[in-house]
Design a protein around this motif. Structure first.
Motif, PDB file in Angstrom:
ATOM      1  N   THR A   8       0.850  -1.178   0.000  1.00 59.42           N
ATOM      2  CA  THR A   8       0.000   0.000   0.000  1.00 59.42           C
ATOM      3  C   THR A   8       0.891   1.234   0.000  1.00 59.42           C
ATOM      4  N   CYS A   9       0.646   2.120  -0.950  1.00 58.22           N
ATOM      5  CA  CYS A   9       1.502   3.298  -1.092  1.00 58.22           C
ATOM      6  C   CYS A   9       0.806   4.291  -2.022  1.00 58.22           C
ATOM      7  N   LYS A  10       1.590   5.170  -2.605  1.00 58.85           N
ATOM      8  CA  LYS A  10       1.065   6.120  -3.586  1.00 58.85           C
ATOM      9  C   LYS A  10       1.669   5.822  -4.949  1.00 58.85           C
ATOM     10  N   ARG A  60       6.068   6.761  -2.486  1.00 58.53           N
ATOM     11  CA  ARG A  60       5.556   6.223  -3.743  1.00 58.53           C
ATOM     12  C   ARG A  60       6.259   4.899  -4.040  1.00 58.53           C
ATOM     13  N   SER A 110       2.124   7.417  -9.007  1.00 64.94           N
ATOM     14  CA  SER A 110       2.094   8.587  -9.871  1.00 64.94           C
ATOM     15  C   SER A 110       2.298   8.091 -11.298  1.00 64.94           C
ATOM     16  N   ASN A 148      -6.678   1.605  -7.315  1.00 65.09           N
ATOM     17  CA  ASN A 148      -6.897   2.927  -6.727  1.00 65.09           C
ATOM     18  C   ASN A 148      -7.774   2.721  -5.498  1.00 65.09           C
ATOM     19  N   VAL A 176      -1.276  12.039  -8.314  1.00 62.13           N
ATOM     20  CA  VAL A 176      -0.841  11.012  -7.369  1.00 62.13           C
ATOM     21  C   VAL A 176      -2.083  10.420  -6.711  1.00 62.13           C
ATOM     22  N   VAL A 177      -2.113   9.089  -6.584  1.00 64.01           N
ATOM     23  CA  VAL A 177      -3.250   8.423  -5.938  1.00 64.01           C
ATOM     24  C   VAL A 177      -2.752   7.362  -4.972  1.00 64.01           C
ATOM     25  N   GLY A 178      -3.551   7.095  -3.957  1.00 64.42           N
ATOM     26  CA  GLY A 178      -3.261   6.004  -3.039  1.00 64.42           C
ATOM     27  C   GLY A 178      -3.663   4.694  -3.697  1.00 64.42           C
TER      28      GLY A 178
END
Length: 118
Positions: free
Chosen positions: A30-32, A91, A34, A70, A110-112
């Motif tokens: 789990t992270c971000k 990220r 881009s 997402n 940027v999204v989780g």
């Protein structure tokens, strides 16, 4: 080979335990995420193509397929790792513009996400 391992003080069980400890993505990360639009050649030697479903990851082997979800809208995309990066704290994956647009508008930037090996 068993004699060589024993001489080194290693057993197959200890080797297996080591492999698990150093697995790049055990089950899900789990992270971000881009997107990036480079150009030229990726770390794997392929030409960067912003219209392919590929991505950059710091440790996964080239050719690994991962599902990127997402977390805010549930949309997913499956990509193949062919580059290294991202190099920004927090990220874990950089997607091509085509892959990113599958899960979020480019304007979001940027999204989780949750990254899972396929």
């Amino acid at each position: 080979m068993a004699k060589t391992l024993a001489a080194a003080g290693l057993t197959l069980a200890s080797l297996a335990a080591t492999a698990v400890l150093f697995s790049p993505v055990a089950s899900a990360e789990t992270c971000k995420a881009s997107y990036y639009s480079g150009g030229g050649t990726t770390a794997s030697g392929e030409r960067f193509d912003p219209n392919k479903l590929t991505a950059a990851h710091k440790t996964l082997p080239f050719g690994t397929k991962v599902k990127v979800k997402n977390r805010s809208n549930g949309k997913t995309v499956t990509v193949r790792i062919n580059d290294r990066g991202p190099f920004i704290t927090g990220r874990c994956v950089d997607l091509t513009p085509k892959a990113f647009k599958t899960i979020a508008p480019l304007s979001q930037g940027v999204v989780g996400v949750t990254v899972t090996k396929v």
